[in-house]
Design an enzyme around this catalytic site. Structure first.
Site, mmCIF file in Angstrom:
data_model
loop_
_atom_site.group_PDB
_atom_site.id
_atom_site.type_symbol
_atom_site.label_atom_id
_atom_site.label_comp_id
_atom_site.label_asym_id
_atom_site.label_seq_id
_atom_site.Cartn_x
_atom_site.Cartn_y
_atom_site.Cartn_z
ATOM 1 N N CYS A 272 0.847 -1.198 0.000
ATOM 2 C CA CYS A 272 0.000 0.000 0.000
ATOM 3 C C CYS A 272 0.888 1.256 0.000
ATOM 4 C CB CYS A 272 -0.962 -0.049 1.183
ATOM 5 S SG CYS A 272 -2.245 1.212 1.157
ATOM 6 N N VAL A 273 0.695 2.162 0.944
ATOM 7 C CA VAL A 273 1.506 3.390 0.988
ATOM 8 C C VAL A 273 2.977 3.049 1.194
ATOM 9 C CG1 VAL A 273 1.838 5.609 2.139
ATOM 10 C CG2 VAL A 273 -0.451 4.670 1.908
#
Length: 542
Positions: A272-273
């Site tokens: 993800c991030v």
């Protein structure tokens, strides 16, 4: 027509959109015809039929008033949905209207109110009022917490029965602790693996229980695993920037793993991030003439922010400018604000379902490790968040070679020189899988054969945490890289079970020769600080 009709029209007007008066008149006419038919059925004692999991219990279908209450609610909901689709507005504005209306519709479900929920009423009678007392108790407890309880939080403790894979913290700075995990095999691949999880959640989504731990799985495959455990920011970190997360975070972690393992090349992993941070860091290093990655794994990661799914409704110029004004030069986004945002993306599953069971029926939620993790949110530094929102979600600049400068260097993702494994989840509402696939066109642009994409079933979290041992769900493979996601999928083959073995095969290809497993964590300058999972991950934001 219920009051949501006028509220809906006001919402449309507030967004600066409109509906063709002729279309509105036609929809209203159709609505009243269907409402009239329901009224006729009611007078004829004919129970309505409906199929909605929120109203699956027998009480909703057998009791006339409740059955018609549901039928009228569903009619109203469908009408408002048709109104939304009839709005004349650009797609982005229409998406915001659609989201706002759906929030209103979900909130008005008769299942959410004691006066209109026959299941909750029956529970009160059955328990002699005890369920009502217990429901009020649970509601008061949650009011003190400032959030809805999704699970029995007393059943879990980080380091005791979640995040239990054995390891050692061998480095820390203000932004993260670096964990080195203990080998589970006599020999290991010479090239170590560094895992960078998202900084908007705790790392132990990758290490919940031994049977569903991706960290443990990688160790079992013979890899020496290092993992970044991000700090949960307090006021002392309120001025931290995106550059800091890249330089003091990811780059520092890469250099530490190189030093400890005495390997110039390491396998890298971002979720993800965490994948966005890792990719940015590798691009910065590439501009410095450094290429530390033997491979790059990106799970549900956005590099091209053209389509950001439902999160797009929370990011526009007005909202980003407001954040910049309030916390852009220093401050924190509280964890509860972040948690509320993500709950709003799935309100029936993460809000109203628990309002009904916890408060209306007085049922304490059962223990569930994933939901415990979901409730363990983190704060975010304002300057870092504002840079991220503006330069990625709002302006989509990360994908443009050289447009952004991070840690003093222009960012060109195409300069990252390493084989890439990209994973997307088919039902992901946070990182649409087509957007995850878009990374294939940004990385290794002249050597696309080095890129591999795997599509898994289910959503953002459940798709990723799909243990090979349970052999559930399915995934899609296509070894040929297509120009667009649809072409790739049309030619892909569906395979039963978990995608984890596909990743294990990729990682093994870039793991180097097998060597004797290290007997001790760390190295000179990287001595043991404390046992995993470390103290950073135990800091709660509430």
């Amino acid at each position: 027509m219920f009051s949501a009709d006028s509220a809906m029209l006001k919402t449309i007007k507030d967004f600066g959109a409109e509906i063709d008066p002729l279309v509105l008149t036609r929809l209203q006419s159709e609505y009243f015809v269907e409402l009239g038919n329901l009224w006729k059925d009611f007078l004829g004692s004919k129970l309505p039929e409906f199929n909605d999991r929120r109203f699956s219990a027998a009480d909703w279908h057998k009791q006339t008033m409740h059955a018609y209450n549901v039928a009228i609610y569903l009619l109203n909901a469908r009408f408002l949905g048709l109104l939304t689709e009839a709005v004349q507005a650009p797609e982005k504005k229409k998406q915001k209207i659609r989201f706002a209306v759906q929030q209103m519709v979900d909130a008005m479900s008769p299942a959410n109110f004691l006066a209109t929920n026959p299941e909750a009423q029956a529970k009160i009678i059955e328990t002699g009022g005890e369920s009502l007392r217990q429901g009020i108790t649970l509601m008061l407890e949650d009011m003190q917490k400032g959030r809805i309880s999704l699970t029995d939080e007393s059943a879990f403790e980080v380091g005791r029965n979640v995040a239990t894979t054995e390891g050692t913290v061998i480095f820390e700075n203000r932004l993260f602790q670096l964990i080195q995990y203990k080998p589970l095999t006599k020999t290991v691949h010479q090239t170590p693996l560094l895992m960078v999880p998202p900084c908007i959640n705790k790392f132990y989504i990758l290490d919940l229980q031994p049977e569903n731990s991706l960290v443990r799985y990688a160790i079992e495959q013979g890899h020496t695993v290092f993992l970044v455990s991000w700090a949960n920011p307090d006021q002392s970190l309120s001025g931290v920037t995106w550059d800091d997360y890249i330089e003091e975070g990811a780059i520092t972690a890469i250099e530490a793993v190189q030093a400890i393992s005495k390997q110039e090349k390491i396998n890298t992993f971002g979720f993800c991030v965490g994948g966005t941070i890792l990719s940015t860091a590798l691009a910065v290093l590439a501009d410095r003439g450094e290429h530390p990655a033997a491979s790059v794994t990106l799970l549900t990661t956005l590099l091209d922010f053209t389509d950001t799914g439902v999160l797009d409704v929370f990011v526009d110029e007005l909202q980003v400018a407001m954040r910049e004004q309030t916390i852009g030069n220093g401050g924190l986004l509280p964890a509860r604000d972040l948690a509320s945002t993500f709950s709003a993306l799935r309100p029936n599953d993460l809000v109203w379902n628990y309002v009904q069971s916890n408060y209306l029926k007085g049922q304490r939620p059962p223990a569930f490790d994933l939901l415990y993790w979901n409730s363990d949110s983190t704060n975010l530094p304002g300057p870092m968040l504002c840079w991220y929102l503006r330069n990625t979600y709002l302006e989509n600049s990360l994908k443009v070679p050289g447009k952004l400068k991070v840690a003093g260097h222009p960012v060109d993702l195409g300069k990252i020189d390493a084989p890439v494994f990209v994973y997307g989840s088919r039902e992901d509402h946070i990182v649409p899988w087509q957007s995850a696939y878009a990374s294939m066109g940004l990385l290794n642009p002249k050597k696309k054969s080095r890129n591999r994409f795997v599509l898994g079933a289910s959503g953002h979290i459940a798709g990723v945490i799909n243990p090979a041992s349970k052999n559930k769900r399915s995934y899609w493979l296509n070894d040929k890289t297509s120009a667009d996601a649809k072409s790739w999928f049309d030619a892909a083959t569906e395979c039963p079970g978990s995608w984890w073995p596909e990743w294990a095969e990729f990682l093994s290809e870039h793991g180097g020769k097998m060597v004797k497993a290290p007997t001790k964590a760390g190295a000179v300058g990287y001595s043991e600080i404390e046992p995993a999972p470390g103290r950073y991950v135990k800091v709660r934001a509430d």
